[in-house]
Design an enzyme around this catalytic site. Structure first.
Site, PDB file in Angstrom:
ATOM      1  N   ASP A 262       0.778  -1.236   0.000  1.00 50.80           N
ATOM      2  CA  ASP A 262       0.000   0.000   0.000  1.00 50.80           C
ATOM      3  C   ASP A 262       0.816   1.296   0.000  1.00 50.80           C
ATOM      4  O   ASP A 262       0.524   2.200  -0.771  1.00 50.80           O
ATOM      5  CB  ASP A 262      -0.993  -0.003   1.176  1.00 50.80           C
ATOM      6  CG  ASP A 262      -2.008   1.115   1.072  1.00 50.80           C
ATOM      7  OD1 ASP A 262      -2.368   1.478  -0.055  1.00 50.80           O
ATOM      8  OD2 ASP A 262      -2.448   1.612   2.111  1.00 50.80           O
TER       9      ASP A 262
ATOM     10  N   CYS B 185     -23.239   0.243  -5.144  1.00 51.50           N
ATOM     11  CA  CYS B 185     -22.144   0.941  -4.470  1.00 51.50           C
ATOM     12  C   CYS B 185     -22.146   2.428  -4.807  1.00 51.50           C
ATOM     13  O   CYS B 185     -21.884   3.272  -3.942  1.00 51.50           O
ATOM     14  CB  CYS B 185     -20.804   0.312  -4.831  1.00 51.50           C
ATOM     15  SG  CYS B 185     -20.405   0.305  -6.597  1.00 51.50           S
TER      16      CYS B 185
END
Length: 380
Positions: free
Chosen positions: A133, A193
């Site tokens: 990340d 979503c």
């Protein structure tokens, strides 16, 4: 390289605790570079300057590390035990995003990746690098190419077996490995979503404007949250799960095994009044080992005060009033906003009367509250 190497690596990943593992080439997502540059050019990344600084390296692992030939992409399930959206109805409690209720995933995933990487290097003799990340690596496109799932319309990875709940990590290696087949996109016409986003941060499928995203506003954004967006944040004090939680593919997901990833009980539904009282030392102690600690106490208490202002609970006004004299301007300003929403106007004015003229952030909030009040009084 024979198929045995790929099978062995997958077995090592499972032994390390990963729920899924796939392989792709190091330059598999080179086509994602232009899309990223367009995203940055439009300014949709907001204050996340770190995305701009190394944008060229994000285009492919081979750009970041010229020696890379293959990418081993590993996924760790962090599925919640219950519906995280149910907590949004408990307005005196803070909603912490599911991923942040555990020990910092950077540490958890990196430790597991290193176990696998050491074996690749030690037993197969291949050079390796581990990414979780924070490096300029496009984990989600790589995961899609490695067959772990597909990038949903909410711009996150969706898995047929784990829904929208996978932590990702990447091991780059100089070894040539046979790639897995990419996963096909399976969202179809579904747009749950997109429609679930409280702040309408999606301008279309796969188009997120981070500047309106609650995760961005509560984590990455350093200053006062735009006033128009504050009421939409509700009691979300760190991140937002709405677009993830409504994904229909979650029906196949399962709660993360506690032996792999145990959620902290004190982060499931923490009382807002208690969180507002945290000083710097208490904040650091409470969130030791948690990703929440990375945003710092001032930004976190700002979030808590926004949630208090949205609670509609006059009993929480005392917690906001106590922060009017906080050492941090960001906190004082948020306290003014929260108090103005919880108390009758005349009471609020008496409480806020001692705000010093030199306190720019608090004064700005006070002036804005007056303007809003006058606008309502005039029928505006």
């Amino acid at each position: 390289m024979s198929e045995r190497a790929e099978a062995v690596i997958r077995a090592w990943a499972a032994e390390a605790g990963f729920d899924v593992c796939g392989i792709t080439s190091a330059d598999a997502v080179a086509g994602a570079g232009p899309a990223l540059l367009a995203y940055l050019a439009e300014g949709r990344h907001g204050e996340m300057a770190w995305m701009e600084g190394r944008a060229a390296e994000r285009a492919a692992l081979s750009a970041l590390w010229p020696g890379a030939k293959s990418a081993v992409v590993c996924g760790l399930n962090y599925g919640p035990e219950d519906d995280p959206l149910a907590l949004l109805e408990r307005r005196d409690r803070g909603a912490v995003s599911v991923y942040a209720r555990h020990r910092d995933y950077h540490d958890v995933v990196k430790a597991k990746l290193k176990r696998v990487a050491r074996r690749i290097h030690g037993e197969m003799g291949a050079a390796v690098k581990v990414f979780v990340d924070t490096a300029p690596v496009m984990e989600k496109p790589l995961a899609e190419r490695a067959g772990l799932g597909w990038i949903g319309k909410h711009s996150n990875l969706v898995s047929r077996g784990f829904g929208s709940w996978l932590f990702l990590g990447v091991i780059a290696t100089a070894m040539e490995l046979a790639p897995d087949a990419p996963h096909a996109e399976r969202c179809g016409r579904c747009r749950r979503c997109l429609d679930a986003c409280p702040t309408a941060a999606f301008t279309g499928p796969w188009r997120l404007d981070a500047r309106r995203c609650i995760s961005y506003l509560t984590i990455e954004h350093a200053g006062p949250v735009p006033r128009a967006l504050r009421p939409l944040i509700g009691n979300r004090i760190y991140g937002c799960d709405d677009c993830l939680a409504v994904c229909p593919w979650n029906r196949f997901a399962q709660a993360a095994a506690e032996t792999k990833l145990k959620a902290r009980e004190d982060l499931r539904a923490p009382p807002l009044a208690e969180l507002a009282e945290l000083d710097d030392a208490a904040f650091r102690a409470r969130f030791s080992g948690s990703p929440v600690k990375r945003i710092g106490r001032a930004r976190f208490v700002r979030n808590v005060l926004i949630a208090i202002g949205n609670s509609g609970d006059a009993a929480l006004a005392a917690a906001a009033e106590a922060r009017l004299s906080d050492a941090e301007p960001l906190v004082r300003g948020a306290a003014v906003w929260a108090l103005a929403r919880l108390q009758p106007w005349d009471v609020f004015c008496r409480r806020a009367a001692h705000i010093e003229e030199g306190d720019a952030m608090a004064r700005a909030e006070l002036d804005a509250a007056r303007q809003e009040r006058e606008g309502r009084a005039d029928g505006g």
